[in-house]
Scaffold this motif. Structure first.
Motif, PDB file in Angstrom:
ATOM      1  N   GLN A  86       0.828  -1.203   0.000  1.00 50.34           N
ATOM      2  CA  GLN A  86       0.000   0.000   0.000  1.00 50.34           C
ATOM      3  C   GLN A  86       0.865   1.258   0.000  1.00 50.34           C
ATOM      4  O   GLN A  86       0.557   2.228  -0.699  1.00 50.34           O
ATOM      5  CB  GLN A  86      -0.922   0.010   1.218  1.00 50.34           C
ATOM      6  CG  GLN A  86      -2.008  -1.042   1.173  1.00 50.34           C
ATOM      7  CD  GLN A  86      -2.840  -1.038   2.435  1.00 50.34           C
ATOM      8  OE1 GLN A  86      -3.371  -0.006   2.815  1.00 50.34           O
ATOM      9  NE2 GLN A  86      -2.940  -2.187   3.088  1.00 50.34           N
ATOM     10  N   VAL A  87       1.939   1.248   0.764  1.00 53.21           N
ATOM     11  CA  VAL A  87       2.819   2.419   0.829  1.00 53.21           C
ATOM     12  C   VAL A  87       3.531   2.623  -0.507  1.00 53.21           C
ATOM     13  O   VAL A  87       3.664   3.758  -0.975  1.00 53.21           O
ATOM     14  CB  VAL A  87       3.815   2.318   2.000  1.00 53.21           C
ATOM     15  CG1 VAL A  87       4.805   3.480   1.960  1.00 53.21           C
ATOM     16  CG2 VAL A  87       3.081   2.290   3.336  1.00 53.21           C
ATOM     17  N   ILE A  88       3.987   1.541  -1.129  1.00 51.96           N
ATOM     18  CA  ILE A  88       4.639   1.663  -2.441  1.00 51.96           C
ATOM     19  C   ILE A  88       3.667   2.293  -3.445  1.00 51.96           C
ATOM     20  O   ILE A  88       4.037   3.187  -4.209  1.00 51.96           O
ATOM     21  CB  ILE A  88       5.136   0.291  -2.955  1.00 51.96           C
ATOM     22  CG1 ILE A  88       6.297  -0.223  -2.105  1.00 51.96           C
ATOM     23  CG2 ILE A  88       5.528   0.372  -4.433  1.00 51.96           C
ATOM     24  CD1 ILE A  88       7.565   0.578  -2.213  1.00 51.96           C
ATOM     25  N   ARG A  89       2.443   1.853  -3.440  1.00 51.50           N
ATOM     26  CA  ARG A  89       1.458   2.414  -4.370  1.00 51.50           C
ATOM     27  C   ARG A  89       1.179   3.880  -4.047  1.00 51.50           C
ATOM     28  O   ARG A  89       1.025   4.701  -4.952  1.00 51.50           O
ATOM     29  CB  ARG A  89       0.191   1.562  -4.371  1.00 51.50           C
ATOM     30  CG  ARG A  89       0.480   0.204  -4.997  1.00 51.50           C
ATOM     31  CD  ARG A  89      -0.672  -0.732  -4.992  1.00 51.50           C
ATOM     32  NE  ARG A  89      -0.273  -2.001  -5.631  1.00 51.50           N
ATOM     33  CZ  ARG A  89      -1.048  -3.055  -5.731  1.00 51.50           C
ATOM     34  NH1 ARG A  89      -2.283  -3.018  -5.261  1.00 51.50           N
ATOM     35  NH2 ARG A  89      -0.594  -4.149  -6.308  1.00 51.50           N
ATOM     36  N   LEU A 116       8.882  -7.644  -3.038  1.00 47.46           N
ATOM     37  CA  LEU A 116       7.780  -6.679  -3.096  1.00 47.46           C
ATOM     38  C   LEU A 116       8.062  -5.627  -4.150  1.00 47.46           C
ATOM     39  O   LEU A 116       7.194  -5.309  -4.975  1.00 47.46           O
ATOM     40  CB  LEU A 116       7.583  -6.015  -1.731  1.00 47.46           C
ATOM     41  CG  LEU A 116       6.713  -4.756  -1.708  1.00 47.46           C
ATOM     42  CD1 LEU A 116       5.281  -5.084  -2.094  1.00 47.46           C
ATOM     43  CD2 LEU A 116       6.780  -4.086  -0.342  1.00 47.46           C
ATOM     44  N   TYR A 117       9.262  -5.071  -4.142  1.00 48.53           N
ATOM     45  CA  TYR A 117       9.597  -4.028  -5.106  1.00 48.53           C
ATOM     46  C   TYR A 117       9.458  -4.541  -6.539  1.00 48.53           C
ATOM     47  O   TYR A 117       8.922  -3.851  -7.406  1.00 48.53           O
ATOM     48  CB  TYR A 117      11.007  -3.496  -4.859  1.00 48.53           C
ATOM     49  CG  TYR A 117      11.197  -2.881  -3.493  1.00 48.53           C
ATOM     50  CD1 TYR A 117      10.202  -2.108  -2.890  1.00 48.53           C
ATOM     51  CD2 TYR A 117      12.371  -3.073  -2.783  1.00 48.53           C
ATOM     52  CE1 TYR A 117      10.377  -1.553  -1.634  1.00 48.53           C
ATOM     53  CE2 TYR A 117      12.567  -2.511  -1.521  1.00 48.53           C
ATOM     54  CZ  TYR A 117      11.557  -1.756  -0.958  1.00 48.53           C
ATOM     55  OH  TYR A 117      11.728  -1.206   0.287  1.00 48.53           O
ATOM     56  N   LYS A 118       9.909  -5.762  -6.791  1.00 48.89           N
ATOM     57  CA  LYS A 118       9.784  -6.339  -8.134  1.00 48.89           C
ATOM     58  C   LYS A 118       8.323  -6.524  -8.513  1.00 48.89           C
ATOM     59  O   LYS A 118       7.933  -6.227  -9.647  1.00 48.89           O
ATOM     60  CB  LYS A 118      10.549  -7.654  -8.223  1.00 48.89           C
ATOM     61  CG  LYS A 118      12.053  -7.468  -8.259  1.00 48.89           C
ATOM     62  CD  LYS A 118      12.781  -8.792  -8.365  1.00 48.89           C
ATOM     63  CE  LYS A 118      14.285  -8.575  -8.460  1.00 48.89           C
ATOM     64  NZ  LYS A 118      15.017  -9.861  -8.514  1.00 48.89           N
ATOM     65  N   ARG A 119       7.505  -7.013  -7.583  1.00 48.12           N
ATOM     66  CA  ARG A 119       6.071  -7.183  -7.864  1.00 48.12           C
ATOM     67  C   ARG A 119       5.413  -5.850  -8.191  1.00 48.12           C
ATOM     68  O   ARG A 119       4.450  -5.793  -8.960  1.00 48.12           O
ATOM     69  CB  ARG A 119       5.348  -7.811  -6.661  1.00 48.12           C
ATOM     70  CG  ARG A 119       5.521  -9.285  -6.528  1.00 48.12           C
ATOM     71  CD  ARG A 119       4.523  -9.906  -5.553  1.00 48.12           C
ATOM     72  NE  ARG A 119       4.415  -9.238  -4.264  1.00 48.12           N
ATOM     73  CZ  ARG A 119       5.167  -9.503  -3.197  1.00 48.12           C
ATOM     74  NH1 ARG A 119       6.105 -10.428  -3.252  1.00 48.12           N
ATOM     75  NH2 ARG A 119       4.977  -8.842  -2.063  1.00 48.12           N
ATOM     76  N   GLU A 120       5.939  -4.777  -7.617  1.00 50.36           N
ATOM     77  CA  GLU A 120       5.360  -3.446  -7.822  1.00 50.36           C
ATOM     78  C   GLU A 120       6.005  -2.693  -8.990  1.00 50.36           C
ATOM     79  O   GLU A 120       5.796  -1.499  -9.144  1.00 50.36           O
ATOM     80  CB  GLU A 120       5.457  -2.627  -6.532  1.00 50.36           C
ATOM     81  CG  GLU A 120       4.526  -3.129  -5.443  1.00 50.36           C
ATOM     82  CD  GLU A 120       3.063  -3.116  -5.869  1.00 50.36           C
ATOM     83  OE1 GLU A 120       2.609  -2.113  -6.443  1.00 50.36           O
ATOM     84  OE2 GLU A 120       2.364  -4.132  -5.623  1.00 50.36           O
ATOM     85  N   THR A 135      14.637   0.957  -9.971  1.00 55.66           N
ATOM     86  CA  THR A 135      13.837   2.061 -10.477  1.00 55.66           C
ATOM     87  C   THR A 135      12.489   1.554 -10.958  1.00 55.66           C
ATOM     88  O   THR A 135      12.356   0.395 -11.373  1.00 55.66           O
ATOM     89  CB  THR A 135      14.569   2.808 -11.619  1.00 55.66           C
ATOM     90  OG1 THR A 135      13.863   3.995 -11.942  1.00 55.66           O
ATOM     91  CG2 THR A 135      14.721   1.947 -12.860  1.00 55.66           C
ATOM     92  N   CYS A 136      11.520   2.436 -10.900  1.00 59.68           N
ATOM     93  CA  CYS A 136      10.177   2.149 -11.410  1.00 59.68           C
ATOM     94  C   CYS A 136       9.730   3.378 -12.196  1.00 59.68           C
ATOM     95  O   CYS A 136       9.648   4.477 -11.645  1.00 59.68           O
ATOM     96  CB  CYS A 136       9.222   1.889 -10.249  1.00 59.68           C
ATOM     97  SG  CYS A 136       7.543   1.496 -10.771  1.00 59.68           S
TER      98      CYS A 136
END
Length: 139
Positions: A86-89, A116-120, A135-136
């Motif tokens: 939720q925080v990443i989003r 988690l970072y990869k999933r996001e 990076t995203c």
């Protein structure tokens, strides 16, 4: 989950030190209170709340059109319950609001949060010192 401007530097410092101490030991890095204090004034600092309970901190800095996720710390009792996602989003929305083209972070290679970072949508783009850089892109 909501993120509100942080008012308690000591809480942020304590949770960051507590959560990161195992990685600092593993990678031979010394915690630096002064460095944390110096960054407090230059970063955007938020406290994470879950059902009105403060459960963590998230911190950002900016260089040009890149937002850097400097810290995402959640108290141990609240980890692995979906708050990190939720925080990443929320952080992606923060990046959009601030006109960023990407959201970047650095993470220790042994940190399970990498999954988690990869999933996001984060991908590894390099390594800086002992940290993996990810990076995203922000659309």
């Amino acid at each position: 989950m909501e993120c509100l401007l942080a008012k308690d530097k000591q809480y942020a410092k304590l949770i960051t030190h507590t959560n990161m101490s195992q990685y600092y030991r593993q990678y031979g890095i010394n915690w630096d209170d002064e460095m944390f204090d110096n960054t407090w004034e230059h970063f955007d600092n938020y406290e994470i709340f879950d059902h009105q309970q403060r459960v963590g901190v998230v911190r950002f800095s900016r260089t040009g059109d890149v937002i850097y996720l400097r810290d995402l710390q959640i108290e141990a009792l609240y980890q692995n319950k979906g708050l990190g996602q939720q925080v990443i989003r929320w952080a992606k929305g923060y990046a959009v609001t601030h006109g960023a083209t990407s959201l970047n972070l650095r993470v220790f290679p042994s940190n399970p949060a990498i999954a988690l970072y990869k999933r996001e949508g984060f991908t590894q783009v390099g390594q800086v010192n002992k940290l993996m850089e990810m990076t995203c892109p922000i659309a």
